[in-house]
Design a protein around this motif. Structure first.
Motif, short mmCIF file in Angstrom:
data_model
loop_
_atom_site.label_atom_id
_atom_site.label_comp_id
_atom_site.label_asym_id
_atom_site.label_seq_id
_atom_site.Cartn_x
_atom_site.Cartn_y
_atom_site.Cartn_z
N ILE A 42 1.00 -12.22 7.66
CA ILE A 42 1.93 -11.28 7.02
C ILE A 42 3.07 -12.03 6.35
O ILE A 42 4.09 -11.43 6.02
CB ILE A 42 2.49 -10.26 8.05
N ASP A 142 13.14 -10.24 7.62
CA ASP A 142 11.68 -10.05 7.54
C ASP A 142 11.11 -10.10 8.95
O ASP A 142 10.31 -10.97 9.28
CB ASP A 142 11.07 -11.16 6.65
N LYS A 145 10.35 -4.01 12.17
CA LYS A 145 11.00 -3.07 11.23
C LYS A 145 11.93 -2.06 11.92
O LYS A 145 12.87 -1.57 11.30
CB LYS A 145 9.95 -2.32 10.40
N ASP A 168 12.55 -7.57 3.41
CA ASP A 168 11.15 -7.42 3.00
C ASP A 168 10.58 -6.10 3.53
O ASP A 168 11.07 -5.54 4.51
CB ASP A 168 10.34 -8.60 3.56
N ASN A 169 9.55 -5.64 2.86
CA ASN A 169 8.70 -4.54 3.34
C ASN A 169 9.39 -3.19 3.39
O ASN A 169 9.17 -2.40 4.32
CB ASN A 169 8.12 -4.87 4.74
N ARG A 172 6.31 -0.33 1.71
CA ARG A 172 5.15 -0.09 2.56
C ARG A 172 4.09 0.82 1.91
O ARG A 172 3.71 1.85 2.46
CB ARG A 172 5.58 0.53 3.88
N LYS A 213 0.14 -8.95 -1.76
CA LYS A 213 0.45 -8.21 -0.54
C LYS A 213 0.38 -6.70 -0.75
O LYS A 213 0.94 -5.93 0.04
CB LYS A 213 1.82 -8.61 -0.01
C1 DHB Z 1 3.92 -6.56 8.26
C2 DHB Z 1 5.11 -7.24 8.40
C3 DHB Z 1 5.62 -7.94 7.33
O1 DHB Z 1 6.80 -8.60 7.39
C4 DHB Z 1 4.93 -7.99 6.13
O2 DHB Z 1 5.49 -8.67 5.10
C5 DHB Z 1 3.74 -7.32 5.98
C6 DHB Z 1 3.24 -6.60 7.06
C7 DHB Z 1 3.39 -5.81 9.40
O3 DHB Z 1 3.96 -5.91 10.49
O4 DHB Z 1 2.41 -5.11 9.23
#
Ligand code: DHB
Ligand code: MG
Length: 224
Positions: A42, A142, A145, A168-169, A172, A213
């Motif tokens: 990831i 990062d 979450k 990041d992310n 989603r 990604k």
């Molecule tokens: C996930 C976590 C990340 O930091 C990422 O960039 C992509 C996926 C995850 O936990 O699914």
């Protein structure tokens, strides 16, 4: 919008990579050894690494904080933008990830500039405040979450006016639109985005991204 598909986005990502990213031995070995050690795949993409490197240069960062080291790949990218006396501290909860990150960072010749701190970020961040480790010129979030909002709050406490905070992310695959979402990582990011949007200590927005990604995004935030 019939032309929009994930294969095309991934191919264009590779095209940009071929033009703009020198993926040298240390970066490639960091990814190879992360996979060999069974770390989750990831990590940021090479183009995102180049982007973070550029953001570190643009903010003339001498001190960088990263929350979530994984295998150290993003830390290598950002640390390469530091001056010789610069410093990057990266926080990592998983001992195995921290060990892989340290080895990858050492092979990249960056151990003098980069410190991998092991532990829960919610324990380590107050310690950084106590020891006056800040202010940091740039922060990259990062990690897990759910506590993203708390990470933002600590990051701002460790910042100065003008500090760049990137997370990041935050898109989603568009799941952030789902008001009924129950997935903890989506809920965590929704909470973060809502808090970031109204936080009067910062100016911020989100850039959505497509590529290797899939569909996701980075929040970009400058501390007032
Ligand atoms: C996930 C976590 C990340 O930091 C990422 O960039 C992509 C996926 C995850 O936990 O699914
Ligand atoms: Mg990520």
């Amino acid at each position: 919008m019939t032309n929009l598909n994930e294969d095309l986005f991934a191919s264009v990502d590779e095209y940009i990579h071929a033009l703009f990213v020198v993926h040298d031995e240390a970066l490639q070995a960091a990814l190879d050894d992360s996979i060999a050690a069974d770390l989750p795949t990831i990590h940021i993409s090479p183009n995102q690494g180049k982007f973070l490197y550029l953001m570190a240069l643009l903010s003339r960062a001498r001190t960088i904080l990263e929350i979530g080291a994984l295998g150290g790949y993003s830390a290598i990218w950002m640390a390469r933008a530091l001056p010789a006396d610069g410093r990057l501290i990266t926080l990592e909860h998983n001992p195995k990830h921290a060990e892989v990150a340290r080895a990858n960072i050492a092979r990249a010749g960056l151990s003098d500039r980069v410190e991998v701190r092991e532990g829960s970020a919610l324990d380590l961040l107050p310690q950084l405040v106590n020891e006056q480790a800040g202010p940091f010129d740039m922060v990259f979030v990062d990690a897990d979450k759910m506590p993203y909002t708390e990470y933002l709050d600590w990051s701002i406490r460790l910042a100065h006016p003008g500090t760049l905070i990137i997370a990041d992310n935050v898109v989603r695959g568009g799941q952030v639109l789902d008001a009924q979402a129950t997935d903890e990582s989506v809920v965590g990011v929704q909470r973060f985005n809502a808090a970031l949007a109204v936080d009067e200590r910062v100016e911020a927005t989100i850039i959505q991204m497509v590529g290797l990604k899939g569909h996701d995004g980075l929040s970009i935030c400058v501390v007032r």
